[in-house]
Design an enzyme around this catalytic site. Structure first.
Site, short mmCIF file in Angstrom:
data_model
loop_
_atom_site.label_atom_id
_atom_site.label_comp_id
_atom_site.label_asym_id
_atom_site.label_seq_id
_atom_site.Cartn_x
_atom_site.Cartn_y
_atom_site.Cartn_z
N ARG A 73 -44.67 -34.76 71.04
CA ARG A 73 -45.69 -33.83 71.54
C ARG A 73 -46.59 -34.61 72.49
O ARG A 73 -47.20 -35.59 72.11
CB ARG A 73 -46.50 -33.27 70.37
CG ARG A 73 -47.72 -32.43 70.77
CD ARG A 73 -47.33 -31.18 71.54
NE ARG A 73 -48.46 -30.27 71.67
CZ ARG A 73 -49.37 -30.33 72.65
NH1 ARG A 73 -49.28 -31.28 73.57
NH2 ARG A 73 -50.35 -29.46 72.68
N GLU A 81 -47.80 -20.79 75.84
CA GLU A 81 -46.78 -20.59 74.81
C GLU A 81 -45.53 -19.94 75.38
O GLU A 81 -45.58 -19.11 76.29
CB GLU A 81 -47.33 -19.70 73.70
CG GLU A 81 -48.37 -20.36 72.80
CD GLU A 81 -47.78 -21.43 71.91
OE1 GLU A 81 -46.54 -21.61 71.94
OE2 GLU A 81 -48.55 -22.09 71.20
N ARG A 124 -44.47 -34.46 64.25
CA ARG A 124 -44.16 -34.74 65.65
C ARG A 124 -44.86 -36.03 66.06
O ARG A 124 -46.00 -36.28 65.67
CB ARG A 124 -44.63 -33.59 66.55
CG ARG A 124 -43.99 -32.26 66.24
CD ARG A 124 -44.56 -31.17 67.12
NE ARG A 124 -46.00 -31.01 66.94
CZ ARG A 124 -46.72 -30.06 67.53
NH1 ARG A 124 -46.13 -29.21 68.36
NH2 ARG A 124 -48.02 -29.98 67.32
#
Length: 387
Positions: A73, A81, A124
């Protein structure tokens, strides 16, 4: 152009440009990291090298890290999104993904740099992503107008750089800040103004004013509402404040307008609007000054923190190198030549005299020709004939 309340509501998903970002193929909503999750994982190494396997969305990739598939990330950048389970695809979300796919095709070698917290609650890995030529991918996303700067403490290492890139996109009206992109906030405001100017009935105007109210609510919430923390850096900018003023002016201008309104009423309303606008401009100017000061302070703090980090790393590296060199250096002993003899031609040494053996003197018999018994004195060395 009759526009109902339903249309006014449907315009909002396009305006929620950057409500979080997807992470993996199965994405969960992203609350701010808790203090527990922040403390759970800390950086074990400052950086690593990896190979891109695929792009997941505009700010998330999967890499091969020493043979292990790892989801990365990107730090301090947030893009619209595309895969959130509870949200529609947002403005320029697919374009942000395509931009990252062009920037990081499969097989690209990248350098990862970590911050204080290395992983989030979804496991992540959080990192700044650099190409081998030094190009900073997180920064380029913001510069191209596909994302905004965001901080989730304690990770703020790259915030200043990404924020500066975002401000460049705002100033050049690029991507999410372009009035030519129909789903962007500037384009939505321009379209709303055009429809207001051409409204023929009070019903149309009321519907458009409802849209204006919703847009104003969004822009006012952006700097402070927890639901819009990822947009705070944009909401506090002059551009966002200017758009908010523009919307309020539109609403004020058309709120009291009706087809049969007299010229006198128009003049009175215009005077009232002018006074209202002046007061709002004064208030917004103060808010802009405070926002600009806050952003400047954040940038200065981030820049100082980065400078301190770099100085510390350089000092540690220099000390480590000095220690290594000192350990490798072996002092070779210097051998002095033997001193020259005082007499370069010494006389040969004389051989030591050999000892000579002398026979012991014969013992004189005190009693010659005596053959009788002998009586010895104590010690057994002398004797005399026994009586």
């Amino acid at each position: 152009m009759k526009i109902g309340i339903r249309r006014a509501i449907l315009v909002i998903p396009a305006l929620l440009l950057l409500v979080g970002c997807s992470s993996t193929d199965e994405v969960q909503p992203k609350p701010e990291p808790s203090a527990t999750s922040q403390a759970a994982t800390t950086t074990q190494a400052l950086s690593a090298s990896a190979t891109v396997k695929r792009v997941i969305d505009g700010d998330t990739i999967e890499v091969d890290d020493s043979g292990k598939a790892t989801v990365i990330r990107l730090l301090n950048i947030d893009t619209p999104e595309t895969k959130h389970p509870n949200k529609t695809v947002q403005c320029l979300g697919p374009e942000a993904t395509e931009f990252l796919e062009r920037k990081l095709p499969a097989g690209t070698q990248v350098h990862l740099e970590y911050d204080v917290q290395k992983k989030d609650k979804y496991d992540r890995t959080l990192a700044g992503v650099f190409l081998l030529d030094g190009e900073f991918v997180n920064e380029e996303i913001a510069r191209s107008g596909f994302g905004t700067a965001v901080v989730f403490e304690p990770n703020s290492k790259f915030y200043a750089r990404v924020l500066n890139a975002q401000n460049m996109a705002i100033n050049t009206k690029t991507g999410l800040f372009s009035p030519d992109i129909s789903c962007s906030i500037p384009a939505q405001i321009n379209a709303l103004q055009s429809r207001m100017e051409s409204a023929q009935t009070q019903e149309e105007l009321d519907s458009l004013l409802s849209e204006a109210d919703l847009l104003i609510e969004i822009l006012e919430k952006v700097p402070t509402d927890e639901a819009f923390t990822h947009l705070a850096s944009y909401g506090a900018t002059f551009a966002a404040q200017k758009q908010l003023i523009q919307l309020k002016d539109l609403k004020s201008q058309y709120a009291q307008t009706i087809p049969a309104q007299s010229a006198v009423d128009d003049g009175s309303a215009g005077e009232t609007n002018t006074q209202h606008d002046a007061a709002e401009m004064e208030q917004v100017a103060a808010e802009q000054q405070a926002a600009a000061q806050r952003i400047a302070e954040e940038q200065a703090e981030a820049a100082q923190a980065e400078a301190d980090r770099v100085a510390s790393e350089q000092a540690e590296a220099a000390q480590a190198e000095a220690d290594r060199v000192a350990a490798e250096q072996v002092v070779q002993p210097e051998y002095a030549p033997a001193p020259a003899p005082d007499n370069p031609n010494p006389e040969p040494a004389q051989p030591a005299p050999q000892p000579t053996y002398q026979e012991p003197a014969p013992v004189q018999e005190p009693y010659p020709n005596y053959t009788g018994p002998r009586c010895y004195a104590p010690g057994g060395k002398t004797w005399k004939p026994c009586p």
